[in-house]
Design an enzyme around this catalytic site. Structure first.
Site, PDB file in Angstrom:
ATOM      1  N   ASP A 135      35.026  10.979   6.495  1.00  0.00           N
ATOM      2  CA  ASP A 135      35.663  11.823   7.291  1.00  0.00           C
ATOM      3  C   ASP A 135      35.653  11.312   8.878  1.00  0.00           C
ATOM      4  OD1 ASP A 135      33.192  12.475   7.739  1.00  0.00           O
ATOM      5  OD2 ASP A 135      33.393  14.583   7.152  1.00  0.00           O
TER       6      ASP A 135
ATOM      7  N   ASP B 273      28.016  26.173   5.715  1.00  0.00           N
ATOM      8  CA  ASP B 273      28.801  27.023   5.000  1.00  0.00           C
ATOM      9  C   ASP B 273      29.214  26.529   3.358  1.00  0.00           C
ATOM     10  OD1 ASP B 273      30.261  24.740   5.561  1.00  0.00           O
ATOM     11  OD2 ASP B 273      31.964  26.083   6.815  1.00  0.00           O
TER      12      ASP B 273
ATOM     13  N   HIS C  89      30.178  23.389   2.848  1.00  0.00           N
ATOM     14  CA  HIS C  89      31.324  22.377   2.906  1.00  0.00           C
ATOM     15  C   HIS C  89      30.482  21.044   2.478  1.00  0.00           C
ATOM     16  CE1 HIS C  89      30.791  21.413   7.438  1.00  0.00           C
ATOM     17  NE2 HIS C  89      29.931  20.410   6.877  1.00  0.00           N
TER      18      HIS C  89
ATOM     19  N   GLU D 237      36.102  22.387   4.007  1.00  0.00           N
ATOM     20  CA  GLU D 237      35.742  23.886   4.190  1.00  0.00           C
ATOM     21  C   GLU D 237      35.721  24.799   3.282  1.00  0.00           C
ATOM     22  OE1 GLU D 237      33.804  23.769   6.890  1.00  0.00           O
ATOM     23  OE2 GLU D 237      34.816  22.973   8.637  1.00  0.00           O
TER      24      GLU D 237
HETATM   25  P1  PGA Z   1      24.368  17.723   9.165  1.00  0.00           P
HETATM   26  O1  PGA Z   1      25.659  17.788   8.631  1.00  0.00           O
HETATM   27  O2  PGA Z   1      23.755  16.635   8.346  1.00  0.00           O
HETATM   28  O3  PGA Z   1      24.463  17.318  10.652  1.00  0.00           O
HETATM   29  O4  PGA Z   1      23.608  18.900   8.928  1.00  0.00           O
HETATM   30  C1  PGA Z   1      25.977  18.003   7.345  1.00  0.00           C
HETATM   31  C2  PGA Z   1      27.468  18.442   6.925  1.00  0.00           C
HETATM   32  O5  PGA Z   1      27.997  19.230   7.893  1.00  0.00           O
HETATM   33  O6  PGA Z   1      28.135  18.091   6.076  1.00  0.00           O
END
Ligand code: PGA
Length: 258
Positions: free
Chosen positions: A67, A136, A138, A143
């Site tokens: 992404d 959450d 995702h 999302e």
């Molecule tokens: P993080 O993010 O590794 O910074 O916790 C993970 C994500 O949002 O997929």
């Protein structure tokens, strides 16, 4: 799903790096799916170390990132292009033509998304996809409520994600609201998935993803239907797993398996 619980972040990172290195040693021209965020930083550090000290070779590798924020140019310090170059690409021998990242600045997102999906297929498909997980649930920027069949497209970020990522920006208003992301369906087509998590803040999402119902309300739960999903997590993020003892029993008994 194979669930591997490690004592700490360093062990999670080393285990993940060994899995990626095993794929590269078996297939030097493997296609890697890569993720950004805090979680895979230790994995990338370990891959760089293996490249420098053990000659792990990336010269024939192709990578596709999950992404990118919409609107951030490649050289913006919070862009995922910048992150990948800083933390991995500039330290290994991957050729520039082997690196693919979603564009956050194209003027035709629909056409770009189609092209990106097509490049993945033309490259032979992703051999191993590295994933973090949002608090959450995702994966990439899919999302909660994202279609489990979704493809690369524009997504509107959830407020929770914007809040979680605000720590990287000067203020929350600077966090982009839109992102371009591989879909859950795109991720499900990869040959192997490597989901990493650490810290208590991920414990709920990890329990929902591994043991909850398969639901778009927790996009990571779609991985229960993946044919080869490996979850490598630390003890804190494993804190809400009901079957923890069984996962550890499986790992302990694995060397003796027929
Ligand atoms: P993080 O993010 O590794 O910074 O916790 C993970 C994500 O949002 O997929």
């Amino acid at each position: 799903m194979e669930v591997i619980v490690k004592e700490n972040y360093e062990e999670v990172s080393k285990t993940a790096a060994r899995i990626v290195a095993r794929v590269l040693n078996a297939k030097p021209n493997a296609v890697l799916g890569l993720a950004t965020g805090s979680t895979p930083l230790g994995l990338y550090r370990e891959l760089v170390r293996m490249h420098e000290e053990e000659g792990l070779d990336f010269s024939q590798v192709t990578t596709f990132n999950l992404d990118e924020y919409v609107g951030l140019p490649k050289d913006h310090p919070q862009s995922y292009h910048y992150f990948m170059h800083q933390n991995l690409f500039q330290h290994i021998n991957i050729p520039a033509h082997g690196i693919y990242m979603p564009s956050g600045t194209t003027d035709n997102y629909e056409a770009f998304c189609k092209w990106y999906e097509q490049r993945i297929v033309e490259s032979g498909g992703i051999d191993v996809q590295v994933l973090g997980i949002g608090s959450d649930g995702h994966i990439a920027f899919n999302e909660p409520s994202s279609s489990l069949g979704s493809r690369t497209r524009i997504k509107t970020l959830a407020r929770q994600t914007i809040q979680d990522n605000a720590r990287f920006f000067e203020s929350i208003d600077q966090v982009p609201v839109y992102a371009i992301t591989m879909g859950v369906g795109t991720i499900m087509e990869t040959r192997k998935v490597l989901l990493l998590a650490n810290g208590e803040a991920k414990a709920r999402a990890i329990a929902d993803a591994i043991e909850g119902p398969v639901t778009s309300m927790c996009p990571a739960s779609a991985l229960q239907l993946h044919r080869d999903a490996i979850v490598v997590i630390d003890r804190k993020s494993a804190g809400q797993l009901k079957m923890l003892e069984y996962y550890e029993w499986i790992q302990a008994k694995m060397p003796g398996a027929p």
